[in-house]
Scaffold this motif. Structure first.
Motif, PDB file in Angstrom:
ATOM      1  N   TYR A  74     -33.606   3.582 -33.525  1.00 37.06           N
ATOM      2  CA  TYR A  74     -33.882   2.370 -34.295  1.00 37.06           C
ATOM      3  C   TYR A  74     -33.056   1.190 -33.787  1.00 37.06           C
ATOM      4  CZ  TYR A  74     -36.714   4.087 -38.240  1.00 37.06           C
ATOM      5  OH  TYR A  74     -37.716   4.566 -39.042  1.00 37.06           O
ATOM      6  N   ASP A  75     -31.809   1.458 -33.415  1.00 34.21           N
ATOM      7  CA  ASP A  75     -30.884   0.390 -33.065  1.00 34.21           C
ATOM      8  C   ASP A  75     -30.899   0.021 -31.581  1.00 34.21           C
ATOM      9  OD1 ASP A  75     -30.194   0.458 -35.732  1.00 34.21           O
ATOM     10  OD2 ASP A  75     -28.283   1.481 -35.408  1.00 34.21           O
ATOM     11  N   ARG A  98     -37.095  -0.727 -30.567  1.00 35.35           N
ATOM     12  CA  ARG A  98     -36.212  -1.301 -31.591  1.00 35.35           C
ATOM     13  C   ARG A  98     -36.700  -2.648 -32.114  1.00 35.35           C
ATOM     14  NH1 ARG A  98     -33.682  -1.865 -26.810  1.00 35.35           N
ATOM     15  NH2 ARG A  98     -32.874  -3.896 -26.226  1.00 35.35           N
ATOM     16  N   PHE A  99     -37.271  -3.480 -31.246  1.00 35.43           N
ATOM     17  CA  PHE A  99     -37.731  -4.795 -31.692  1.00 35.43           C
ATOM     18  C   PHE A  99     -38.935  -4.656 -32.614  1.00 35.43           C
ATOM     19  CE2 PHE A  99     -35.640  -5.669 -27.567  1.00 35.43           C
ATOM     20  CZ  PHE A  99     -34.543  -6.352 -28.081  1.00 35.43           C
ATOM     21  N   ILE A 130     -39.516  -2.018 -34.510  1.00 32.01           N
ATOM     22  CA  ILE A 130     -38.950  -1.455 -35.739  1.00 32.01           C
ATOM     23  C   ILE A 130     -38.238  -2.535 -36.532  1.00 32.01           C
ATOM     24  CG2 ILE A 130     -37.214   0.152 -36.641  1.00 32.01           C
ATOM     25  CD1 ILE A 130     -38.018   2.011 -34.240  1.00 32.01           C
ATOM     26  N   GLN A 131     -37.477  -3.382 -35.865  1.00 28.94           N
ATOM     27  CA  GLN A 131     -36.762  -4.466 -36.550  1.00 28.94           C
ATOM     28  C   GLN A 131     -37.725  -5.437 -37.222  1.00 28.94           C
ATOM     29  OE1 GLN A 131     -34.252  -5.997 -33.420  1.00 28.94           O
ATOM     30  NE2 GLN A 131     -32.944  -4.175 -33.454  1.00 28.94           N
ATOM     31  N   LYS A 132     -38.854  -5.733 -36.558  1.00 34.25           N
ATOM     32  CA  LYS A 132     -39.859  -6.610 -37.179  1.00 34.25           C
ATOM     33  C   LYS A 132     -40.463  -5.949 -38.414  1.00 34.25           C
ATOM     34  CE  LYS A 132     -42.520  -7.458 -33.664  1.00 34.25           C
ATOM     35  NZ  LYS A 132     -43.580  -7.945 -32.782  1.00 34.25           N
ATOM     36  N   ILE A 171     -39.077  -3.664 -40.349  1.00 32.45           N
ATOM     37  CA  ILE A 171     -38.066  -3.641 -41.408  1.00 32.45           C
ATOM     38  C   ILE A 171     -37.904  -5.037 -42.009  1.00 32.45           C
ATOM     39  CG2 ILE A 171     -35.597  -3.339 -41.874  1.00 32.45           C
ATOM     40  CD1 ILE A 171     -35.703  -0.978 -39.833  1.00 32.45           C
ATOM     41  N   ALA A 172     -37.897  -6.079 -41.185  1.00 35.72           N
ATOM     42  CA  ALA A 172     -37.780  -7.450 -41.700  1.00 35.72           C
ATOM     43  C   ALA A 172     -38.948  -7.772 -42.636  1.00 35.72           C
ATOM     44  CB  ALA A 172     -37.718  -8.448 -40.548  1.00 35.72           C
ATOM     45  N   LYS A 230     -38.375  -5.798 -45.897  1.00 36.47           N
ATOM     46  CA  LYS A 230     -37.275  -6.392 -46.670  1.00 36.47           C
ATOM     47  C   LYS A 230     -37.715  -7.678 -47.355  1.00 36.47           C
ATOM     48  CE  LYS A 230     -33.009  -6.107 -44.985  1.00 36.47           C
ATOM     49  NZ  LYS A 230     -31.880  -6.118 -44.028  1.00 36.47           N
ATOM     50  N   ASN A 282     -33.573   4.455 -42.496  1.00 37.36           N
ATOM     51  CA  ASN A 282     -34.090   3.453 -43.435  1.00 37.36           C
ATOM     52  C   ASN A 282     -33.241   3.324 -44.697  1.00 37.36           C
ATOM     53  OD1 ASN A 282     -36.514   2.488 -42.045  1.00 37.36           O
ATOM     54  ND2 ASN A 282     -37.130   4.623 -42.198  1.00 37.36           N
ATOM     55  N   TRP A 306     -30.972   0.127 -45.210  1.00 37.64           N
ATOM     56  CA  TRP A 306     -31.444  -1.125 -45.783  1.00 37.64           C
ATOM     57  C   TRP A 306     -32.141  -0.928 -47.131  1.00 37.64           C
ATOM     58  CZ3 TRP A 306     -36.640  -1.633 -46.557  1.00 37.64           C
ATOM     59  CH2 TRP A 306     -37.481  -0.806 -45.812  1.00 37.64           C
TER      60      TRP A 306
END
Length: 173
Positions: A6-7, A12-13, A15-17, A19-20, A23, A49, A52
């Protein structure tokens, strides 16, 4: 290692999108309806997960059928100081009472299950009336994936996915 993936992993990008987006959605939901009392990460894997999800609820729960992954979850949550109740369980033998959770996060699990309808019925039972279930699954039933599997059939033989959904097919069940 799911958390490292994830990190630092190649996706990762993406996954980060994702999650954003989640959120932002949950922040809006909580502002309107108040904080969740009980959140369940159902099929939590290594607990990535939970890092967050904890922002949105009072009590956080996690389950997985894989003891090794739950041990990683336990270690990571302890290192981060996150209080999570962790259970070894699969979706077909959940240790929870009916109407227990007002948010269930069920991400990238259903495509691995032979009996997806039974899984969703079990989730329905433990979701509080008016509760929220966030279900994530790959869009592997789409034409591009079907073409990829046709061109490279070994990819499909090597996957542990047993269901290949589209947005429409997941809505039907």
């Amino acid at each position: 290692n799911q958390i490292k993936s994830y990190d630092e992993g190649p996706y990762r990008f993406h996954i980060q999108k994702r999650i954003a987006f989640l959120k932002q959605f949950l922040t809006t939901f909580v502002k309107k309806n108040g904080q969740f009392q009980n959140i369940l990460d159902l099929g939590c894997g290594d607990g990535a997960n939970l890092r967050w999800l904890k922002e949105f609820g009072k009590n956080i729960w996690a389950t997985d059928y894989n003891l090794v992954r739950l041990e990683r979850t336990y270690d990571t949550m302890n290192q981060l100081g996150i209080n999570v109740k962790i259970y070894l369980s699969d979706i077909f033998s959940l240790p929870f009472k009916e109407n227990s959770f007002d948010l269930i996060f069920f991400n990238h699990v259903i495509e691995h299950l032979e009996n997806d309808l039974e899984a969703l019925q079990n989730i329905y039972k433990i979701t509080k009336p008016g509760g929220l279930v966030i279900l994530g699954t790959p869009n592997e039933g789409a034409f591009a994936w079907k073409l990829a599997y046709f061109i490279e059939p070994k990819i499909r033989r090597n996957t542990d996915h047993v269901n290949f959904y589209t947005a429409d097919s997941i809505k039907k069940i």
